[in-house]
Write a protein that holds these residues in place. Structure first.
Motif, PDB file in Angstrom:
ATOM      1  N   ALA A  40      78.118  27.239  46.540  1.00  0.00           N
ATOM      2  CA  ALA A  40      76.740  27.070  47.008  1.00  0.00           C
ATOM      3  C   ALA A  40      76.678  26.093  48.172  1.00  0.00           C
ATOM      4  N   SER A  41      77.499  25.052  48.112  1.00  0.00           N
ATOM      5  CA  SER A  41      77.519  24.072  49.199  1.00  0.00           C
ATOM      6  C   SER A  41      78.047  24.688  50.480  1.00  0.00           C
ATOM      7  N   LEU A  42      79.088  25.523  50.355  1.00  0.00           N
ATOM      8  CA  LEU A  42      79.639  26.195  51.528  1.00  0.00           C
ATOM      9  C   LEU A  42      78.619  27.156  52.139  1.00  0.00           C
ATOM     10  N   GLU A  43      77.904  27.855  51.280  1.00  0.00           N
ATOM     11  CA  GLU A  43      76.909  28.811  51.773  1.00  0.00           C
ATOM     12  C   GLU A  43      75.732  28.101  52.427  1.00  0.00           C
ATOM     13  N   ALA A  44      75.454  26.853  51.998  1.00  0.00           N
ATOM     14  CA  ALA A  44      74.339  26.106  52.573  1.00  0.00           C
ATOM     15  C   ALA A  44      74.662  25.577  53.960  1.00  0.00           C
ATOM     16  N   THR A  45      75.946  25.520  54.285  1.00  0.00           N
ATOM     17  CA  THR A  45      76.357  25.101  55.626  1.00  0.00           C
ATOM     18  C   THR A  45      76.798  26.335  56.398  1.00  0.00           C
ATOM     19  N   LYS A  46      77.468  26.128  57.517  1.00  0.00           N
ATOM     20  CA  LYS A  46      77.850  27.291  58.320  1.00  0.00           C
ATOM     21  C   LYS A  46      78.879  28.145  57.590  1.00  0.00           C
ATOM     22  N   PRO A  47      78.826  29.454  57.768  1.00  0.00           N
ATOM     23  CA  PRO A  47      79.755  30.334  57.060  1.00  0.00           C
ATOM     24  C   PRO A  47      81.180  30.148  57.532  1.00  0.00           C
ATOM     25  N   VAL A  48      82.089  30.234  56.593  1.00  0.00           N
ATOM     26  CA  VAL A  48      83.515  30.096  56.896  1.00  0.00           C
ATOM     27  C   VAL A  48      84.254  31.264  56.270  1.00  0.00           C
ATOM     28  N   LYS A  49      85.191  31.812  56.997  1.00  0.00           N
ATOM     29  CA  LYS A  49      85.977  32.930  56.488  1.00  0.00           C
ATOM     30  C   LYS A  49      87.086  32.407  55.583  1.00  0.00           C
TER      31      LYS A  49
END
Length: 284
Positions: A248-257
């Motif tokens: 959820a934290s990753l999705e709340a910031t810029k997307p990363v592959k």
């Protein structure tokens, strides 16, 4: 700026006359204690329990309790004589700034050259700048001896008072530290990715004291006689699944592959027709 100390920086036999100025200021909003019954501000009174009366500053000495109820006393002159013994910031060693953990730093002061010390000041500043080193010194300020780090900042010599080693509490005194920390590899990968996403050059001007701004706004509302509405406390999110919290934290910031081997399983694709697969090699 108000001069808080006058003396000299010394390294070897070189003396650099300087004046000291406090580099930071307290922005806390000062409030008084008020008697609710009549609205009168309360005063702090120094009272002698034995004489049952207020005591003026000139009647007060400093005392050290060496055993319960027994003190050795020191006059102001005796205490001042210890700090007045040296008006010198004596540099003992030169080290790399990266060798000092931030836990040691206390308070920052700006040092300006005295009227007669401009040349020596400039020499020390340029020598430190080119060497990339900072000085470790001893100094006495306001009846307290301290270690200090002397460094250069934007064309000014800056002094940071630092704690002595025996003033730093041992980490082993901290309770409940994990002895053999173990982490999940996938969670570690996602945590590192989150750190990378949140990493940015340090720009101090973008940070602000939100609490102080809210207090000032509340003060302005009360001065204007406005009605204050207290916002109900929001329940804290109860995230039990650490992996879900990281995702959820990753999705709340810029997307990363995500790397291929760590990415979420892809949805199954429809099988290709046999005709299209004819002639295709098979791997093992």
């Amino acid at each position: 700026m108000h001069t808080v100390w006058k003396g000299a920086i010394s390294f070897g036999l070189v003396h650099v006359p300087v004046k000291m100025f406090t580099a930071t200021e307290d922005k806390d909003i000062s409030m008084k204690y008020i008697h609710n019954k009549c609205g009168t501000p309360l005063n702090y009174v120094r009272t002698c329990q034995h004489c049952e009366q207020a005591v003026e500053w000139e009647e007060i000495s400093r005392g050290y309790e060496y055993e319960p109820g027994r003190f050795v006393l020191f006059s102001k002159e005796e205490m001042d004589s210890l700090s007045e013994a040296s008006k010198e910031i004596k540099i003992l060693d030169f080290v790399d700034l990266t060798e000092i953990d931030p836990i040691y730093f206390q308070k920052t002061y700006y040092l300006a050259p005295n009227e007669t010390g401009t040349n020596a000041y400039s020499l020390l500043m340029e020598a430190m700048r080119q060497s990339g080193k900072i000085g470790i010194a001893k100094v006495s300020i306001r009846s307290k001896s301290s270690l200090a780090a002397i460094r250069v900042m934007e064309g000014c010599i800056v002094m940071e008072t630092i704690f002595y080693p025996d003033e730093i509490r041992a980490i082993k005194q901290v309770p409940n530290l994990p002895e053999n920390p173990a982490v999940n590899d996938k969670e570690l990968l996602m945590a590192k990715m989150l750190i990378e996403q949140l990493s940015t050059p340090f720009e101090p001007e973008k940070y602000k004291d939100d609490y102080r701004e809210k207090v000032m706004h509340l003060i302005e509302q009360k001065v204007a006689g406005e009605e204050i509405h207290i916002r109900p406390e929001q329940p804290a999110a109860n995230v039990i699944d650490l992996m879900a919290a990281l995702q959820a934290s990753l999705e709340a910031t810029k997307p990363v592959k995500l790397p291929a081997d760590e990415a979420a399983p892809a949805k199954p694709r429809a099988k290709r027709s046999t005709a299209k697969n004819k002639g295709a090699g098979t791997g093992s």
